[in-house]
Each structure stands twice: as C-alpha cells, then as structure tokens.
Write a protein that holds these residues in place. Sequence first.
Motif, PDB file in Angstrom:
ATOM      1  N   MET A 265      -4.084   6.870   1.356  1.00  0.00           N
ATOM      2  CA  MET A 265      -3.575   5.517   1.081  1.00  0.00           C
ATOM      3  C   MET A 265      -4.112   4.970  -0.230  1.00  0.00           C
ATOM      4  O   MET A 265      -5.302   5.125  -0.529  1.00  0.00           O
TER       5      MET A 265
ATOM      6  N   TYR B 270      -8.829   2.970  10.334  1.00  0.00           N
ATOM      7  CA  TYR B 270      -7.430   2.975  10.724  1.00  0.00           C
ATOM      8  C   TYR B 270      -7.079   4.327  11.335  1.00  0.00           C
ATOM      9  O   TYR B 270      -7.651   5.353  10.973  1.00  0.00           O
TER      10      TYR B 270
ATOM     11  N   PHE C  44       4.202   0.881   1.959  1.00  0.00           N
ATOM     12  CA  PHE C  44       4.039   0.059   3.152  1.00  0.00           C
ATOM     13  C   PHE C  44       3.792  -1.399   2.756  1.00  0.00           C
ATOM     14  O   PHE C  44       2.985  -1.674   1.845  1.00  0.00           O
TER      15      PHE C  44
ATOM     16  N   TRP D  31      -4.004   1.195  -2.257  1.00  0.00           N
ATOM     17  CA  TRP D  31      -3.560  -0.190  -2.390  1.00  0.00           C
ATOM     18  C   TRP D  31      -2.869  -0.358  -3.733  1.00  0.00           C
ATOM     19  O   TRP D  31      -3.378   0.124  -4.755  1.00  0.00           O
TER      20      TRP D  31
ATOM     21  N   VAL E   1       0.871  -1.172   0.000  1.00  0.00           N
ATOM     22  CA  VAL E   1       0.000   0.000   0.000  1.00  0.00           C
ATOM     23  C   VAL E   1       0.908   1.221   0.000  1.00  0.00           C
ATOM     24  O   VAL E   1       1.909   1.247   0.710  1.00  0.00           O
TER      25      VAL E   1
ATOM     26  N   PHE F 140      -2.609  -9.781  -7.513  1.00  0.00           N
ATOM     27  CA  PHE F 140      -3.586  -8.769  -7.900  1.00  0.00           C
ATOM     28  C   PHE F 140      -2.904  -7.403  -7.905  1.00  0.00           C
ATOM     29  O   PHE F 140      -1.996  -7.149  -7.115  1.00  0.00           O
ATOM     30  N   TYR F 141      -3.381  -6.533  -8.813  1.00  0.00           N
ATOM     31  CA  TYR F 141      -2.755  -5.232  -8.988  1.00  0.00           C
ATOM     32  C   TYR F 141      -3.790  -4.143  -9.151  1.00  0.00           C
ATOM     33  O   TYR F 141      -4.868  -4.362  -9.727  1.00  0.00           O
TER      34      TYR F 141
ATOM     35  N   GLY G 144      -9.180  -2.682  -2.142  1.00  0.00           N
ATOM     36  CA  GLY G 144      -9.821  -1.999  -1.043  1.00  0.00           C
ATOM     37  C   GLY G 144      -9.465  -0.532  -1.074  1.00  0.00           C
ATOM     38  O   GLY G 144      -8.292  -0.182  -1.012  1.00  0.00           O
TER      39      GLY G 144
ATOM     40  N   VAL H  58      -6.550 -12.928  -0.294  1.00  0.00           N
ATOM     41  CA  VAL H  58      -6.382 -11.479  -0.309  1.00  0.00           C
ATOM     42  C   VAL H  58      -7.727 -10.863   0.027  1.00  0.00           C
ATOM     43  O   VAL H  58      -8.656 -10.862  -0.782  1.00  0.00           O
ATOM     44  N   LEU H  59      -7.831 -10.371   1.245  1.00  0.00           N
ATOM     45  CA  LEU H  59      -9.056  -9.725   1.720  1.00  0.00           C
ATOM     46  C   LEU H  59      -8.886  -8.212   1.732  1.00  0.00           C
ATOM     47  O   LEU H  59      -9.849  -7.472   1.606  1.00  0.00           O
ATOM     48  N   SER H  60      -7.640  -7.775   1.866  1.00  0.00           N
ATOM     49  CA  SER H  60      -7.283  -6.354   1.966  1.00  0.00           C
ATOM     50  C   SER H  60      -7.799  -5.725   3.241  1.00  0.00           C
ATOM     51  O   SER H  60      -8.162  -4.544   3.248  1.00  0.00           O
ATOM     52  N   LEU H  61      -7.859  -6.483   4.299  1.00  0.00           N
ATOM     53  CA  LEU H  61      -8.081  -5.966   5.647  1.00  0.00           C
ATOM     54  C   LEU H  61      -6.752  -6.172   6.374  1.00  0.00           C
ATOM     55  O   LEU H  61      -6.352  -7.293   6.655  1.00  0.00           O
TER      56      LEU H  61
ATOM     57  N   PHE I 137      -9.555   3.504   0.196  1.00  0.00           N
ATOM     58  CA  PHE I 137      -9.544   4.289   1.422  1.00  0.00           C
ATOM     59  C   PHE I 137     -10.248   5.632   1.222  1.00  0.00           C
ATOM     60  O   PHE I 137     -10.257   6.180   0.112  1.00  0.00           O
TER      61      PHE I 137
ATOM     62  N   TYR J 125     -13.321  -3.019   2.027  1.00  0.00           N
ATOM     63  CA  TYR J 125     -12.638  -4.185   1.476  1.00  0.00           C
ATOM     64  C   TYR J 125     -13.645  -5.155   0.857  1.00  0.00           C
ATOM     65  O   TYR J 125     -13.406  -6.358   0.773  1.00  0.00           O
TER      66      TYR J 125
ATOM     67  N   GLN K  56     -11.844   2.487   5.221  1.00  0.00           N
ATOM     68  CA  GLN K  56     -11.448   1.672   4.076  1.00  0.00           C
ATOM     69  C   GLN K  56     -12.513   0.620   3.829  1.00  0.00           C
ATOM     70  O   GLN K  56     -12.981  -0.027   4.774  1.00  0.00           O
TER      71      GLN K  56
ATOM     72  N   ILE L  16     -10.674  -8.069  -6.761  1.00  0.00           N
ATOM     73  CA  ILE L  16     -10.027  -8.603  -5.557  1.00  0.00           C
ATOM     74  C   ILE L  16      -8.826  -7.744  -5.177  1.00  0.00           C
ATOM     75  O   ILE L  16      -7.996  -7.400  -6.024  1.00  0.00           O
TER      76      ILE L  16
END
Lengths: 123, 118
Positions: free
Chosen positions: A45, B42, A95, A47, A37, A59-60, B107, A106-109, B109, B97, B95, B104
């Motif tokens: 932020m 966050y 990060f 991702w 991220v 994944f991108y 997510g 990949v949940l992205s939490l 923000f 998700y 965020q 996929i």
Amino acid sequence: EVQLVESGGGLVQPGGSLRLSCAASGFTFSSYAMSWVRQAPGKGMDWVSGISGSGGSTFYAGSVKGRFTISRDNAKNTVHLQMSSLRAEDTAVYFCAKDSDEAGKVLSLFDRWGQGILVTVSS
Amino acid sequence: DIVMTQSPDSLTVSLGERATINCKSSQSVLYSSNNKNYLAWYQQKPGQPPKLLIYWASIREYGVPDRFSGSGSGTDFTLTISSLQAEDVAVYYCQQYYTTPETIGQGTFGQGTKLEIK
C-alpha cells in the motif's frame, strides 16, 4: 452502514489524465478527512493524497505532488482525485479511504475502505 | 519517510496454533506528549480492501475477534493471532501514522506478511 464506492478508473496512455471519484454514505461526510491509497499489482500500500473534512487542507505524496489534485464536495458526499501526466508507475488499484479522526483532520488512520478501482497507464 | 519493515514476509501456521508477525519502524512512532504509538495493523483478504484490525498499537477495532492482539512500543511491534482460524488467511500490513507538520498524511505501510494455513 458506511459505504465508499469508487468510479472513474480505466486504461489511459502515458501522459494522459483521469479523474477518480468516491461516493460516500452512512456517515457525516464533512466531519472526516478522506484519502486515496493505491496498491500496485502484487505490491503493498502507498498513501497518495489526503484532504481534511472541510476541504481546506490537502496533502500529497512526493511521487504525485504537482500531478494529482484531491478535492471534495461535501454537499454531494464525494471526493475526487484528478490525475494528470500519468506514468506507467501510477498503474495500481486506487482505494478511497475514510480517516478515523472525528475532528476532520488528516490522521491517515483508515477505518473504512472502498473496494478499489483499477487505473492502468499503458500505451 | 519512516520505513516500516515486517517479518517474516510469509508465514505458515497450523489451525489453532499461534501466529506472530513483527513490524519495525525506522524511527520511533511513540508521541511523547500523549504516550500513544501511532501504529495500526490491517488485514487484506484476496480481492478485498484492507480492514483495520488494531490501532494505537494495541486497541482492537470494534468487531475484531479477541484472538487478534497488538503489542509493542517505540519502534518494535507485534501482531499476534492466538489461535489461527481458516478465515484468518490473508496478507497483514502494519502502518505508521506518526506525522509532523511537514509530513501530514504520509502514513507508510510495511511490505506485508502473507499468512497461510499449514
């Protein structure tokens, strides 16, 4: 204690390449997806990329697809981000982030983050 | 992409008072099959990485003080700090998700809300 330590950042010219690494410890690395991220200076932020726990799925974000490649080495507990054709707009703190899903999806939490590393793209 | 919009952009609150931050998503992040809202909050202090506070819209992460609470469902969410402490000065991000097979990992923000002490 979970630790994520990024390395490999720095100054690179537009069009250049850079490889970021993230060394993980304190958890069963192969059980969790990992992501990168980024945060541009003074911004929010975004991702960038994620990889499943097994490494079999990647994944991108659209802004980096075809230019960045994520990979992981579960034997060495590391995740990498190979960045090429870098642009000024890629300048950011990157990060490394641990996903929370125990099944390696990949949940992205993100429940743990590294301190971040600065990438500056400038001539 | 699901767009997350926070309000306000900045907030000044007195010590001991309540702070409320809102987050709106451009489409619902409630997944009907499990009735879960795919929404997290966050906290980012200067020079530090983000720290997960709240997930599934209202579940506090382990170790997060109970003065932090999350609420809402569908497209509208709120982070509340019931009694502001000096150490709560930070930027707060929501965020989502909620992803489909085509999105996929993506997510997104919110733009962040800067919380300061009055």
